[in-house]
Design a protein around this motif. Structure first.
Motif, PDB file in Angstrom:
ATOM      1  N   PHE A  34       0.814  -1.204   0.000  1.00 13.96           N
ATOM      2  CA  PHE A  34       0.000   0.000   0.000  1.00 13.96           C
ATOM      3  C   PHE A  34       0.851   1.258   0.000  1.00 13.96           C
ATOM      4  N   ARG A  36      -1.043   4.442   0.802  1.00 12.62           N
ATOM      5  CA  ARG A  36      -1.738   5.352   1.706  1.00 12.62           C
ATOM      6  C   ARG A  36      -1.327   5.053   3.151  1.00 12.62           C
ATOM      7  N   GLN A  38      -2.751   5.320   6.062  1.00 14.31           N
ATOM      8  CA  GLN A  38      -3.661   4.571   6.933  1.00 14.31           C
ATOM      9  C   GLN A  38      -3.692   3.083   6.577  1.00 14.31           C
ATOM     10  N   ASP A  39      -3.620   2.748   5.295  1.00 17.60           N
ATOM     11  CA  ASP A  39      -3.553   1.344   4.894  1.00 17.60           C
ATOM     12  C   ASP A  39      -2.288   0.691   5.455  1.00 17.60           C
ATOM     13  N   VAL A  66      -6.234  -8.910   4.358  1.00 14.71           N
ATOM     14  CA  VAL A  66      -6.320  -7.915   3.284  1.00 14.71           C
ATOM     15  C   VAL A  66      -7.452  -8.274   2.330  1.00 14.71           C
ATOM     16  N   ALA A  72      -8.683  -3.093   0.440  1.00 13.87           N
ATOM     17  CA  ALA A  72      -8.674  -1.663   0.783  1.00 13.87           C
ATOM     18  C   ALA A  72      -8.930  -1.509   2.287  1.00 13.87           C
ATOM     19  N   PRO A  73      -7.916  -1.763   3.123  1.00 18.72           N
ATOM     20  CA  PRO A  73      -8.135  -1.795   4.569  1.00 18.72           C
ATOM     21  C   PRO A  73      -8.754  -0.529   5.151  1.00 18.72           C
ATOM     22  N   TYR A  74      -8.234   0.632   4.802  1.00 19.59           N
ATOM     23  CA  TYR A  74      -8.735   1.869   5.404  1.00 19.59           C
ATOM     24  C   TYR A  74     -10.181   2.137   5.000  1.00 19.59           C
TER      25      TYR A  74
END
Length: 257
Positions: A34, A36, A38-39, A66, A72-74
């Motif tokens: 990732f 991002r 936050q991810d 995941v 897309a974790p966040y």
């Protein structure tokens, strides 16, 4: 081994293993998917908390998480509903059970509703002058479980110095988030904690190597042993002692051959 020679050996091994090709077979490969922040934080934390056992299994289980979060974790954490959590009821890793998974999801959702980064969950408990991250780990643990429905059983998966734990997985996670160099293995996303404040992730492999080298003498493998080992490594690099995690990992690999 003379101290000068040991420092040279540690520096050379740290240089050898602190390279991008280290990433692929280490749990840190999960957050490296990732870009991002936050991810990276969410999957870095979760991969670190699952990091016991064979590295291949750890990576596979973290990747399963995941996938359960649709890659897309966040977005999943901030937007999912109670019904969406049902898909996690079959997720297990050793003693990490669905109850623990559901509480992690709940904590992350509550936290990111009012915070931009997981960094403050640690750094708000740490003064800039603090010698090490111990207070941050203690404060984070208390905040993580500051909820009336926090499962008692989940506490064993997020360590605290209060219980004299080595806090190996939390210290590894902080290394990933805080350390920064041109190699690109660690992320260096967080800037309110200094690399000099980090503590060594201490497990049985690091214990074995460091006892042989005379860097660790304490009989118990506990919080005080972590402080002793980190202090010994600070003599070789006071600003970035945890870079030697790469060297001690390398020594463990070499000894295992």
């Amino acid at each position: 081994m003379p101290k000068r020679n040991l420092k040279q050996q540690l520096d050379e091994l740290a240089d050898h293993y602190n390279r991008p090709d280290f990433i692929e077979e280490d749990p840190i490969c999960i957050p490296h998917q990732f870009s991002r922040k936050q991810d990276i934080e969410i999957m870095g934390f979760w991969a670190a908390m699952l990091a016991w056992g064979q590295r291949k299994t750890i990576i596979n289980k973290a990747q399963e998480l995941v996938d359960l979060m649709d890659g897309a974790p966040y977005e999943f954490i901030t937007q999912h509903t109670e019904e969406d959590r049902a898909r996690f009821l079959t997720f297990k890793h050793r003693t990490f059970q669905p109850t623990d998974t559901l509480y992690f999801l709940d904590f992350f959702q509550r936290y990111y509703q009012s915070n931009d980064s997981l960094e403050m969950a640690f750094s708000r408990h740490l003064s800039p002058e603090a010698e090490h991250v111990g207070p941050a780990l203690t404060g984070f643990h208390e905040a993580f479980f500051n909820h009336p429905f926090a499962p008692q059983r989940t506490r064993k998966h997020v360590a605290t110095p209060v219980r004299k734990s080595t806090c190996k997985r939390l210290n590894m996670f902080l290394r990933w988030m805080v350390r920064s160099d041109e190699r690109g293995v660690d992320f260096g996303l967080w800037h309110t904690i200094r690399p000099a404040q980090l503590l060594m992730p201490l497990d049985v492999h690091v214990e074995r190597v460091t006892r042989r080298l005379g860097l660790l003498t304490r009989k118990q493998v506990d919080w005080q042993a972590v402080l002793e080992l980190t202090e010994a490594l600070r003599r070789y690099d006071a600003t970035d002692p945890v870079k030697y995690d790469f060297a001690l990992f390398g020594m463990g690999v070499l000894e295992g051959k």
